[in-house]
Design a protein around this motif. Structure first.
Motif, PDB file in Angstrom:
ATOM      1  N   ARG A 145     136.331   0.742  47.940  1.00  0.00           N
ATOM      2  CA  ARG A 145     135.728  -0.506  47.455  1.00  0.00           C
ATOM      3  C   ARG A 145     136.291  -0.926  46.095  1.00  0.00           C
ATOM      4  O   ARG A 145     135.842  -1.909  45.510  1.00  0.00           O
ATOM      5  CB  ARG A 145     134.203  -0.364  47.364  1.00  0.00           C
ATOM      6  CG  ARG A 145     133.531  -0.264  48.734  1.00  0.00           C
ATOM      7  CD  ARG A 145     132.021  -0.157  48.585  1.00  0.00           C
ATOM      8  NE  ARG A 145     131.360  -0.042  49.887  1.00  0.00           N
ATOM      9  CZ  ARG A 145     130.925  -1.071  50.604  1.00  0.00           C
ATOM     10  NH1 ARG A 145     131.094  -2.299  50.138  1.00  0.00           N
ATOM     11  NH2 ARG A 145     130.340  -0.888  51.770  1.00  0.00           N
ATOM     12  N   GLY A 146     137.245  -0.176  45.577  1.00  0.00           N
ATOM     13  CA  GLY A 146     137.839  -0.542  44.304  1.00  0.00           C
ATOM     14  C   GLY A 146     136.886  -0.312  43.148  1.00  0.00           C
ATOM     15  O   GLY A 146     136.161   0.683  43.099  1.00  0.00           O
ATOM     16  N   VAL A 147     136.888  -1.258  42.226  1.00  0.00           N
ATOM     17  CA  VAL A 147     136.070  -1.162  41.013  1.00  0.00           C
ATOM     18  C   VAL A 147     134.788  -1.952  41.205  1.00  0.00           C
ATOM     19  O   VAL A 147     134.806  -3.090  41.694  1.00  0.00           O
ATOM     20  CB  VAL A 147     136.850  -1.681  39.795  1.00  0.00           C
ATOM     21  CG1 VAL A 147     135.986  -1.632  38.540  1.00  0.00           C
ATOM     22  CG2 VAL A 147     138.125  -0.856  39.606  1.00  0.00           C
ATOM     23  N   GLN A 148     133.674  -1.341  40.790  1.00  0.00           N
ATOM     24  CA  GLN A 148     132.381  -2.003  40.922  1.00  0.00           C
ATOM     25  C   GLN A 148     131.600  -1.912  39.607  1.00  0.00           C
ATOM     26  O   GLN A 148     131.833  -1.007  38.798  1.00  0.00           O
ATOM     27  CB  GLN A 148     131.571  -1.361  42.054  1.00  0.00           C
ATOM     28  CG  GLN A 148     132.292  -1.407  43.386  1.00  0.00           C
ATOM     29  CD  GLN A 148     131.402  -1.022  44.542  1.00  0.00           C
ATOM     30  OE1 GLN A 148     130.756  -1.863  45.145  1.00  0.00           O
ATOM     31  NE2 GLN A 148     131.359   0.260  44.860  1.00  0.00           N
ATOM     32  N   VAL A 149     130.707  -2.859  39.422  1.00  0.00           N
ATOM     33  CA  VAL A 149     129.837  -2.896  38.252  1.00  0.00           C
ATOM     34  C   VAL A 149     128.412  -2.627  38.714  1.00  0.00           C
ATOM     35  O   VAL A 149     127.921  -3.280  39.645  1.00  0.00           O
ATOM     36  CB  VAL A 149     129.930  -4.264  37.541  1.00  0.00           C
ATOM     37  CG1 VAL A 149     128.849  -4.383  36.461  1.00  0.00           C
ATOM     38  CG2 VAL A 149     131.314  -4.451  36.938  1.00  0.00           C
ATOM     39  N   HIS A 189     122.623   1.585  48.797  1.00  0.00           N
ATOM     40  CA  HIS A 189     122.611   0.779  50.023  1.00  0.00           C
ATOM     41  C   HIS A 189     123.603  -0.368  49.859  1.00  0.00           C
ATOM     42  O   HIS A 189     123.454  -1.209  48.968  1.00  0.00           O
ATOM     43  CB  HIS A 189     121.216   0.198  50.282  1.00  0.00           C
ATOM     44  CG  HIS A 189     120.147   1.220  50.465  1.00  0.00           C
ATOM     45  ND1 HIS A 189     119.774   1.708  51.692  1.00  0.00           N
ATOM     46  CD2 HIS A 189     119.370   1.865  49.543  1.00  0.00           C
ATOM     47  CE1 HIS A 189     118.803   2.602  51.539  1.00  0.00           C
ATOM     48  NE2 HIS A 189     118.551   2.706  50.249  1.00  0.00           N
ATOM     49  N   TYR A 190     124.606  -0.421  50.733  1.00  0.00           N
ATOM     50  CA  TYR A 190     125.561  -1.521  50.701  1.00  0.00           C
ATOM     51  C   TYR A 190     125.156  -2.603  51.691  1.00  0.00           C
ATOM     52  O   TYR A 190     124.681  -2.317  52.790  1.00  0.00           O
ATOM     53  CB  TYR A 190     126.978  -1.019  50.988  1.00  0.00           C
ATOM     54  CG  TYR A 190     127.604  -0.358  49.789  1.00  0.00           C
ATOM     55  CD1 TYR A 190     128.096  -1.138  48.746  1.00  0.00           C
ATOM     56  CD2 TYR A 190     127.682   1.029  49.677  1.00  0.00           C
ATOM     57  CE1 TYR A 190     128.652  -0.549  47.624  1.00  0.00           C
ATOM     58  CE2 TYR A 190     128.239   1.625  48.558  1.00  0.00           C
ATOM     59  CZ  TYR A 190     128.724   0.829  47.536  1.00  0.00           C
ATOM     60  OH  TYR A 190     129.277   1.402  46.420  1.00  0.00           O
ATOM     61  N   LEU A 191     125.377  -3.850  51.275  1.00  0.00           N
ATOM     62  CA  LEU A 191     125.027  -5.005  52.095  1.00  0.00           C
ATOM     63  C   LEU A 191     126.222  -5.558  52.856  1.00  0.00           C
ATOM     64  O   LEU A 191     126.055  -6.343  53.782  1.00  0.00           O
ATOM     65  CB  LEU A 191     124.441  -6.111  51.199  1.00  0.00           C
ATOM     66  CG  LEU A 191     123.286  -5.680  50.286  1.00  0.00           C
ATOM     67  CD1 LEU A 191     122.882  -6.837  49.378  1.00  0.00           C
ATOM     68  CD2 LEU A 191     122.107  -5.192  51.105  1.00  0.00           C
ATOM     69  N   ARG A 192     127.426  -5.158  52.450  1.00  0.00           N
ATOM     70  CA  ARG A 192     128.651  -5.649  53.090  1.00  0.00           C
ATOM     71  C   ARG A 192     129.667  -4.523  53.201  1.00  0.00           C
ATOM     72  O   ARG A 192     129.626  -3.555  52.430  1.00  0.00           O
ATOM     73  CB  ARG A 192     129.272  -6.794  52.269  1.00  0.00           C
ATOM     74  CG  ARG A 192     128.419  -8.039  52.189  1.00  0.00           C
ATOM     75  CD  ARG A 192     129.179  -9.187  51.544  1.00  0.00           C
ATOM     76  NE  ARG A 192     129.483  -8.956  50.141  1.00  0.00           N
ATOM     77  CZ  ARG A 192     128.650  -9.218  49.146  1.00  0.00           C
ATOM     78  NH1 ARG A 192     127.442  -9.696  49.403  1.00  0.00           N
ATOM     79  NH2 ARG A 192     129.011  -9.016  47.898  1.00  0.00           N
ATOM     80  N   ALA A 193     130.573  -4.684  54.135  1.00  0.00           N
ATOM     81  CA  ALA A 193     131.672  -3.731  54.273  1.00  0.00           C
ATOM     82  C   ALA A 193     132.657  -3.934  53.116  1.00  0.00           C
ATOM     83  O   ALA A 193     132.676  -4.987  52.463  1.00  0.00           O
ATOM     84  CB  ALA A 193     132.381  -3.952  55.609  1.00  0.00           C
ATOM     85  N   PRO A 194     133.506  -2.943  52.839  1.00  0.00           N
ATOM     86  CA  PRO A 194     134.499  -3.106  51.770  1.00  0.00           C
ATOM     87  C   PRO A 194     135.419  -4.292  52.039  1.00  0.00           C
ATOM     88  O   PRO A 194     135.818  -4.537  53.179  1.00  0.00           O
ATOM     89  CB  PRO A 194     135.286  -1.788  51.816  1.00  0.00           C
ATOM     90  CG  PRO A 194     134.362  -0.812  52.466  1.00  0.00           C
ATOM     91  CD  PRO A 194     133.552  -1.601  53.452  1.00  0.00           C
ATOM     92  N   ALA A 195     135.732  -5.043  50.986  1.00  0.00           N
ATOM     93  CA  ALA A 195     136.643  -6.184  51.119  1.00  0.00           C
ATOM     94  C   ALA A 195     138.085  -5.712  50.962  1.00  0.00           C
ATOM     95  O   ALA A 195     138.364  -4.716  50.288  1.00  0.00           O
ATOM     96  CB  ALA A 195     136.324  -7.228  50.052  1.00  0.00           C
ATOM     97  N   GLN A 196     138.989  -6.433  51.600  1.00  0.00           N
ATOM     98  CA  GLN A 196     140.406  -6.113  51.459  1.00  0.00           C
ATOM     99  C   GLN A 196     140.849  -6.373  50.026  1.00  0.00           C
ATOM    100  O   GLN A 196     140.483  -7.377  49.415  1.00  0.00           O
ATOM    101  CB  GLN A 196     141.232  -6.958  52.432  1.00  0.00           C
ATOM    102  CG  GLN A 196     142.706  -6.629  52.435  1.00  0.00           C
ATOM    103  CD  GLN A 196     143.476  -7.442  53.457  1.00  0.00           C
ATOM    104  OE1 GLN A 196     142.888  -8.149  54.277  1.00  0.00           O
ATOM    105  NE2 GLN A 196     144.792  -7.352  53.413  1.00  0.00           N
ATOM    106  N   ARG A 197     141.644  -5.446  49.474  1.00  0.00           N
ATOM    107  CA  ARG A 197     142.092  -5.565  48.091  1.00  0.00           C
ATOM    108  C   ARG A 197     143.616  -5.520  48.022  1.00  0.00           C
ATOM    109  O   ARG A 197     144.259  -4.888  48.844  1.00  0.00           O
ATOM    110  CB  ARG A 197     141.524  -4.422  47.236  1.00  0.00           C
ATOM    111  CG  ARG A 197     140.025  -4.358  47.182  1.00  0.00           C
ATOM    112  CD  ARG A 197     139.574  -3.078  46.487  1.00  0.00           C
ATOM    113  NE  ARG A 197     140.132  -2.960  45.157  1.00  0.00           N
ATOM    114  CZ  ARG A 197     140.926  -1.962  44.773  1.00  0.00           C
ATOM    115  NH1 ARG A 197     141.289  -1.019  45.615  1.00  0.00           N
ATOM    116  NH2 ARG A 197     141.395  -1.904  43.528  1.00  0.00           N
ATOM    117  N   THR A 198     144.167  -6.195  47.024  1.00  0.00           N
ATOM    118  CA  THR A 198     145.587  -6.095  46.717  1.00  0.00           C
ATOM    119  C   THR A 198     145.723  -5.491  45.329  1.00  0.00           C
ATOM    120  O   THR A 198     145.094  -5.955  44.377  1.00  0.00           O
ATOM    121  CB  THR A 198     146.257  -7.481  46.738  1.00  0.00           C
ATOM    122  OG1 THR A 198     146.044  -8.081  48.022  1.00  0.00           O
ATOM    123  CG2 THR A 198     147.742  -7.364  46.472  1.00  0.00           C
ATOM    124  N   VAL A 199     146.518  -4.440  45.224  1.00  0.00           N
ATOM    125  CA  VAL A 199     146.666  -3.731  43.957  1.00  0.00           C
ATOM    126  C   VAL A 199     148.045  -4.005  43.373  1.00  0.00           C
ATOM    127  O   VAL A 199     149.058  -3.954  44.080  1.00  0.00           O
ATOM    128  CB  VAL A 199     146.468  -2.212  44.160  1.00  0.00           C
ATOM    129  CG1 VAL A 199     146.675  -1.461  42.844  1.00  0.00           C
ATOM    130  CG2 VAL A 199     145.078  -1.937  44.720  1.00  0.00           C
TER     131      VAL A 199
END
Length: 331
Positions: A145-149, A189-199
Motif C-alpha cells: 500500500r506504499g506510504v500511509q498517514v 480495517h481497510y475499506l479499499r484494496a491497495p491502489a496501483q503505484r508508480t515508484v
C-alpha cells in the motif's frame, strides 16, 4: 513467541513538543525513546527499535533530510523490519508523505503519524496515534500500500491526504475519497484494496528549484514574470476552480512554459482540475494549448513535490504520464 521487528524514527513536531518554562511556547524536546515509553503496549506486539533522527518543527524539514530518512527506513527493512513508522510534525505531513510514497519501492508499509496536541497538553493524542500507526505497520493487510498517514483512528493514502484544519484534532482528511481504512477496537480495517503505484528512482540531482504561486483576484504578474530570471526550473500554479487563471497570467504562463515545466492545480482544497470543459482565455483548455499541464486530483503542494522529484531523476519528459495517473481516482 517470536515477535515481528518494527522500526520507529522520530523527527520532531508537535508530538514531541513541550515548554521549557511556564508561559513559553512549546518546542521539540521529547525524544523518540521517550515517546515510545508512553506506549508500553507495543512491547507485546513487536520487537521495537527507535531512533531520534531529528527534533525539528516540520516546517523546517527539507528534501535533503527526507532523503536521509528514506535511506534509514530502507536500511531497517533490509535488517528485517516488517514495517517502519515515522513520527513528525503535522504542518508538512501531507507533503513528506507523498515525497516518500513516490520513492518507497517496498511491499512493507511505511507509516507516518504525528499529533495536533503537544506532549504537555491534557488529552495529548500522540501516544494513541503512535500505537495506531504501529498497528497499521504491523498488519499484513498493509503490505503493498506504499506510504500511509495514520491520524485520529483513520488511515489515509499519502497521495490523497491533506491537512484541512489548522488546530482541530480531526485535521487530516482525504477529500473526495475519504480514508482508506480505520483502526477500530485495536484492529486495522481497510475499506479499499491497495491502489496501483508508480515508484520513481532516487533523484541524483538535488539543486532544482520549483516555484509555487497562487492565483488570486486581480493579482499582478510581477512574480510570475520573474520565474525564469530568478532561475526556477519548474512552476506550479494553484489556480482558480478547475485550474483557471486570469488572461494576463495565461499570457505569461505561455512564455514560461516554453522554457520550464508548468503545472496547474486547483487551489480549492478538493476535487480535480478539468481537461476539456472551459475554453476562455485562462481556462484549462487554453492553458493546455499554451503548454501547461493539469494536476488532476494532485494538490499544488504535492504537484510541486512530484515535479522536484521528476527533475531530480531527469524524467520531466514523463510529467504528463504521471499526472494522467492523478486525473482519476482508483478504488
Amino acid at each position: 513467541m517470536d515477535l515481528p521487528k518494527l522500526a520507529i524514527a522520530a523527527l520532531g513536531g508537535t508530538v514531541s513538543m513541550q515548554a521549557r518554562n511556564a508561559g513559553e511556547g512549546v518546542i521539540p524536546t521529547v525524544s523518540g525513546e521517550t515517546l515510545l515509553a508512553s506506549v508500553p503496549q507495543l512491547t507485546t506486539l513487536a520487537r521495537v527499535t527507535v531512533e531520534t533522527l531529528g527534533l525539528l518543527p516540520s516546517a523546517s524539514l527539507d528534501f535533503e533530510l527526507l532523503l536521509n530518512v528514506l535511506s534509514w527506513a530502507e536500511f531497517q527493512i533490509k535488517q528485517g523490519a516488517v514495517g517502519v513508522v515515522l513520527i513528525q510534525g503535522t504542518d508538512t505531513l501531507e507533503e513528506t508523505a507523498v515525497f516518500f510514497d513516490y520513492l518507497w519501492p517496498h511491499d512493507a508499509p511505511l507509516v507516518l503519524t504525528g499529533a495536533m496536541r503537544s506532549a504537555a497538553q491534557p488529552g495529548a493524542e500522540g501516544p494513541a496515534n503512535l500505537l495506531d500507526a504501529c498497528r497499521v505497520a504491523l498488519s499484513e493487510n498493509s503490505r503493498r500500500r506504499g506510504v500511509q498517514v495514520v491520524m485520529n483512528g483513520e488511515i489515509h493514502q499519502a497521495r490523497r491526504v491533506r491537512k484541512t484544519d489548522s488546530l482541530a484534532l480531526q485535521a487530516f482528511t482525504s477529500p473526495v475519497v475519504g480514508p482508506t481504512g480505520l483502526i477500530m477496537e485495536d484492529r486495522v480495517h481497510y475499506l479499499r484494496a491497495p491502489a496501483q503505484r508508480t515508484v520513481l528512482p532516487l533523484p541524483h540531482q538535488k539543486t532544482q528549484k520549483i516555484a509555487m504561486l497562487e492565483a488570486s483576484l486581480s493579482a499582478d504578474t510581477l512574480f510570475l514574470e520573474s520565474t525564469l530570471t530568478l532561475g526556477y526550473d519548474g512552476l506550479v500554479i494553484a489556480g482558480f476552480g478547475a485550474g483557471h487563471v486570469s488572461q494576463s497570467w495565461a499570457t505569461v504562463i505561455e512564455h514560461v512554459a516554453e522554457s520550464i515545466p508548468v503545472i496547474i492545480a486547483t487551489r480549492t482544497g478538493s476535487g480535480s482540475t478539468a481537461q476539456a470543459s472551459y475554453g476562455f482565455h485562462g481556462s484549462e483548455m487554453d492553458l493546455i494549448r499554451k503548454g501547461a499541464s493539469m494536476a488532476g486530483f494532485l494538490c499544488p503542494r504535492k504537484a510541486r513535490v512530484l515535479l522536484w522529484l521528476l527533475l531530480g531523476c531527469q524524467r520531466q519528459h514523463e510529467l504528463s504520464r504521471y499526472l494522467k495517473d492523478e486525473s482519476c481516482i482508483q478504488n
